[in-house]
Design a protein around this motif. Sequence first.
Motif, PDB file in Angstrom:
ATOM      1  N   THR A  12      13.233  -3.126  36.959  1.00 22.37           N
ATOM      2  CA  THR A  12      13.002  -4.536  37.303  1.00 22.37           C
ATOM      3  C   THR A  12      12.226  -5.222  36.186  1.00 22.37           C
ATOM      4  N   ALA A  13      11.254  -4.513  35.618  1.00 22.46           N
ATOM      5  CA  ALA A  13      10.456  -5.118  34.542  1.00 22.46           C
ATOM      6  C   ALA A  13      11.316  -5.389  33.319  1.00 22.46           C
ATOM      7  N   ALA A  14      12.382  -4.605  33.157  1.00 19.52           N
ATOM      8  CA  ALA A  14      13.178  -4.713  31.945  1.00 19.52           C
ATOM      9  C   ALA A  14      14.484  -5.467  32.160  1.00 19.52           C
ATOM     10  N   ALA A  15      14.596  -6.150  33.268  1.00 20.53           N
ATOM     11  CA  ALA A  15      15.845  -6.887  33.520  1.00 20.53           C
ATOM     12  C   ALA A  15      16.002  -8.004  32.489  1.00 20.53           C
ATOM     13  N   VAL A  16      17.191  -8.126  31.936  1.00 17.78           N
ATOM     14  CA  VAL A  16      17.451  -9.150  30.919  1.00 17.78           C
ATOM     15  C   VAL A  16      18.518 -10.107  31.453  1.00 17.78           C
ATOM     16  N   ASP A  17      18.221 -11.408  31.410  1.00 15.65           N
ATOM     17  CA  ASP A  17      19.234 -12.416  31.737  1.00 15.65           C
ATOM     18  C   ASP A  17      20.109 -12.563  30.494  1.00 15.65           C
ATOM     19  N   GLU A  18      21.218 -11.849  30.475  1.00 19.57           N
ATOM     20  CA  GLU A  18      21.977 -11.718  29.239  1.00 19.57           C
ATOM     21  C   GLU A  18      22.618 -13.026  28.788  1.00 19.57           C
ATOM     22  N   ALA A  19      23.081 -13.819  29.734  1.00 22.01           N
ATOM     23  CA  ALA A  19      23.713 -15.091  29.342  1.00 22.01           C
ATOM     24  C   ALA A  19      22.675 -16.005  28.680  1.00 22.01           C
ATOM     25  N   ALA A  20      21.485 -16.056  29.281  1.00 18.70           N
ATOM     26  CA  ALA A  20      20.433 -16.900  28.712  1.00 18.70           C
ATOM     27  C   ALA A  20      19.989 -16.349  27.349  1.00 18.70           C
ATOM     28  N   ALA A  21      19.869 -15.025  27.275  1.00 18.73           N
ATOM     29  CA  ALA A  21      19.417 -14.406  26.021  1.00 18.73           C
ATOM     30  C   ALA A  21      20.412 -14.701  24.897  1.00 18.73           C
ATOM     31  N   LEU A  22      21.698 -14.621  25.229  1.00 20.31           N
ATOM     32  CA  LEU A  22      22.715 -14.859  24.204  1.00 20.31           C
ATOM     33  C   LEU A  22      22.689 -16.318  23.735  1.00 20.31           C
ATOM     34  N   ALA A  23      22.491 -17.222  24.683  1.00 17.76           N
ATOM     35  CA  ALA A  23      22.431 -18.645  24.308  1.00 17.76           C
ATOM     36  C   ALA A  23      21.224 -18.894  23.403  1.00 17.76           C
ATOM     37  N   VAL A 117      10.224 -10.817  24.270  1.00 19.02           N
ATOM     38  CA  VAL A 117       9.082 -11.525  24.882  1.00 19.02           C
ATOM     39  C   VAL A 117       9.584 -12.419  26.017  1.00 19.02           C
ATOM     40  N   ASP A 118      10.699 -13.116  25.803  1.00 22.40           N
ATOM     41  CA  ASP A 118      11.262 -13.970  26.862  1.00 22.40           C
ATOM     42  C   ASP A 118      11.531 -13.145  28.129  1.00 22.40           C
ATOM     43  N   ALA A 119      12.155 -11.979  27.930  1.00 20.34           N
ATOM     44  CA  ALA A 119      12.522 -11.157  29.099  1.00 20.34           C
ATOM     45  C   ALA A 119      11.271 -10.614  29.787  1.00 20.34           C
ATOM     46  N   LEU A 120      10.303 -10.172  28.999  1.00 21.17           N
ATOM     47  CA  LEU A 120       9.094  -9.588  29.598  1.00 21.17           C
ATOM     48  C   LEU A 120       8.244 -10.654  30.269  1.00 21.17           C
ATOM     49  N   ALA A 121       8.217 -11.850  29.668  1.00 21.73           N
ATOM     50  CA  ALA A 121       7.446 -12.944  30.282  1.00 21.73           C
ATOM     51  C   ALA A 121       8.083 -13.324  31.623  1.00 21.73           C
ATOM     52  N   ALA A 122       9.403 -13.294  31.678  1.00 22.89           N
ATOM     53  CA  ALA A 122      10.086 -13.611  32.941  1.00 22.89           C
ATOM     54  C   ALA A 122       9.761 -12.547  33.980  1.00 22.89           C
ATOM     55  N   ALA A 123       9.733 -11.274  33.554  1.00 25.43           N
ATOM     56  CA  ALA A 123       9.402 -10.190  34.495  1.00 25.43           C
ATOM     57  C   ALA A 123       7.973 -10.351  34.996  1.00 25.43           C
ATOM     58  N   ALA A 125       6.336 -13.140  35.236  1.00 26.74           N
ATOM     59  CA  ALA A 125       6.295 -14.295  36.147  1.00 26.74           C
ATOM     60  C   ALA A 125       6.841 -13.923  37.527  1.00 26.74           C
ATOM     61  N   ARG A 126       7.794 -13.001  37.559  1.00 25.19           N
ATOM     62  CA  ARG A 126       8.357 -12.560  38.848  1.00 25.19           C
ATOM     63  C   ARG A 126       7.441 -11.573  39.565  1.00 25.19           C
ATOM     64  N   GLY A 127       6.423 -11.119  38.857  1.00 19.50           N
ATOM     65  CA  GLY A 127       5.532 -10.106  39.436  1.00 19.50           C
ATOM     66  C   GLY A 127       6.063  -8.698  39.262  1.00 19.50           C
ATOM     67  N   ASN A 128       7.025  -8.517  38.337  1.00 22.44           N
ATOM     68  CA  ASN A 128       7.606  -7.189  38.134  1.00 22.44           C
ATOM     69  C   ASN A 128       6.996  -6.423  36.963  1.00 22.44           C
ATOM     70  N   LEU A 129       6.067  -7.053  36.267  1.00 26.97           N
ATOM     71  CA  LEU A 129       5.452  -6.384  35.111  1.00 26.97           C
ATOM     72  C   LEU A 129       3.960  -6.677  35.112  1.00 26.97           C
ATOM     73  N   VAL A 130       3.179  -5.612  34.996  1.00 23.88           N
ATOM     74  CA  VAL A 130       1.730  -5.789  34.845  1.00 23.88           C
ATOM     75  C   VAL A 130       1.395  -5.374  33.411  1.00 23.88           C
ATOM     76  N   ARG A 131       1.053  -6.385  32.617  1.00 24.79           N
ATOM     77  CA  ARG A 131       0.838  -6.142  31.191  1.00 24.79           C
ATOM     78  C   ARG A 131      -0.589  -5.627  30.975  1.00 24.79           C
ATOM     79  N   ALA A 132      -0.693  -4.509  30.255  1.00 24.01           N
ATOM     80  CA  ALA A 132      -2.029  -3.954  29.992  1.00 24.01           C
ATOM     81  C   ALA A 132      -2.447  -4.163  28.546  1.00 24.01           C
ATOM     82  N   ARG A 133      -1.498  -4.465  27.699  1.00 26.61           N
ATOM     83  CA  ARG A 133      -1.845  -4.654  26.280  1.00 26.61           C
ATOM     84  C   ARG A 133      -0.933  -5.713  25.668  1.00 26.61           C
TER      85      ARG A 133
END
Length: 439
Positions: A12-23, A117-123, A125-133
């Motif tokens: 879940t933390a690594a989910a990538v919105d591929e269409a958005a990423a490609l654009a 960074v875009d993908a991780l920031a989205a994760a 924001a969804r509460g799927n990633l707790v960044r420690a560093r």
Amino acid sequence: MTTPDLSSGVSTAAAVDEAAALATFRTMWDQLGAIGVHPTGTRRYSWTDEDAALRRWFTDQAASRGMTVHTDPNGNIRAWWGEPADGAVATGSHLDSVADGGKWDGPLGVLLGFLAVDALAAAEARGNLVRARPLAVVDYMDEEGTRFGVACLGSKLMSGALDPETARALTDGDGVTLAAAMTAAGADPQAIGRDEVALAQTGAQVEVHIEQGKQLVGLAAPVGLATAIWPHGRWEFTFTGLADHAGTARLADRRDAALPFAATVLAARGAAQDLDARATFGRFHVEPGGPNVVPAKVVALLDARAATDAVLADLVDRIGRAARDAAGDHGVEVTVREISRAPVVDFDEGLRDLHGKLAAEAGERLPEIPTQAGHDSGILAAELPTSMLFVRSPHGISHSPLEDAADADVLAGLRALVRSLAVLVAAPQDGPPVTGRND
Ligand code: GLV
Ligand code: MN
Ligand code: MN
């Protein structure tokens, strides 16, 4: 010693919105493609106007994501997701190019760093990633060594692999020193050298790069994991003969510097063939360079690479002996000077394990391959855990405008990067982001 726990949240933390990423990728690509691109290829050299434009592009990309930008004393530039701190995770590559190069060698890793960074920031924001560093996207200064002859200048200076005094005195084709070029670009050449701050802040580095060969094509895999980099280096050969009249000087009387050079080029090819290695004279000039003047001098740069340090030493030794023999035959003097040499690199096994396990969990192939190309992550491997992910290049041609990659392969590279960064940025701060069998 173990790699970080592969938490169940990775997918879940690594989910990538591929269409958005490609654009986003295409927009970034178009903006970047406008810089230093000529009909014959890409020319992006350090401390030039194009370099300044690339730095502005990089800074704009960072600003659009709320990232702060720091340029270190060696000219490496970092965009920070989070406050700079020791043990941060780094990703990125370089924006400079070879002479008339392609668009993928270097920029791919920088672009995918921002997209990660875009993908991780989205994760997050969804509460799927707790960044420690924090995470830094890095553009290393002058990876290709096109302008000053020494590759990986930024990472070699950062790690202390290159002495600052030697670096300051390097000259470009017009005789401009690195020191003068940095000063002209508003940087301080006296500040260059081993950078303990940047080293401490780079807890681990994952670099994505276009593959510069056909291994992945042969393996039918979109992404590969680097195991090792062949040892390689550059040597300057100077042949000194005597200028004379191209018409009146009898052949027997000539001391033509081009003749032993030509013999040495062929000998280099033969030695490389015998040793299953690589040897290339890709840059040379003839003096005085008149069409009707017997060449008085040839200065040539040998790029040599081999699977082991011992074979590389043997290769360069054989080429040097061939040069001396041929020079003797033609009444020419020859000197050979080592310009740079990078030892064999084995990428961090903890990181490699991590990439491999994450790929297996995601059901994606990630074959391990060695490479003959040099990279900043290879230089930094002597100091910290580094790894490289290669994206398939459809025909394998690189250092050429023909470099290319398919959208689907770029996205596969992004997925592999995001998966790994998701684990690394979440690794508890009370230790390194990754430890493994290289420690
Ligand atoms: C860098 O691309 C090198 O291997 O020369
Ligand atoms: Mn590169
Ligand atoms: Mn390159």
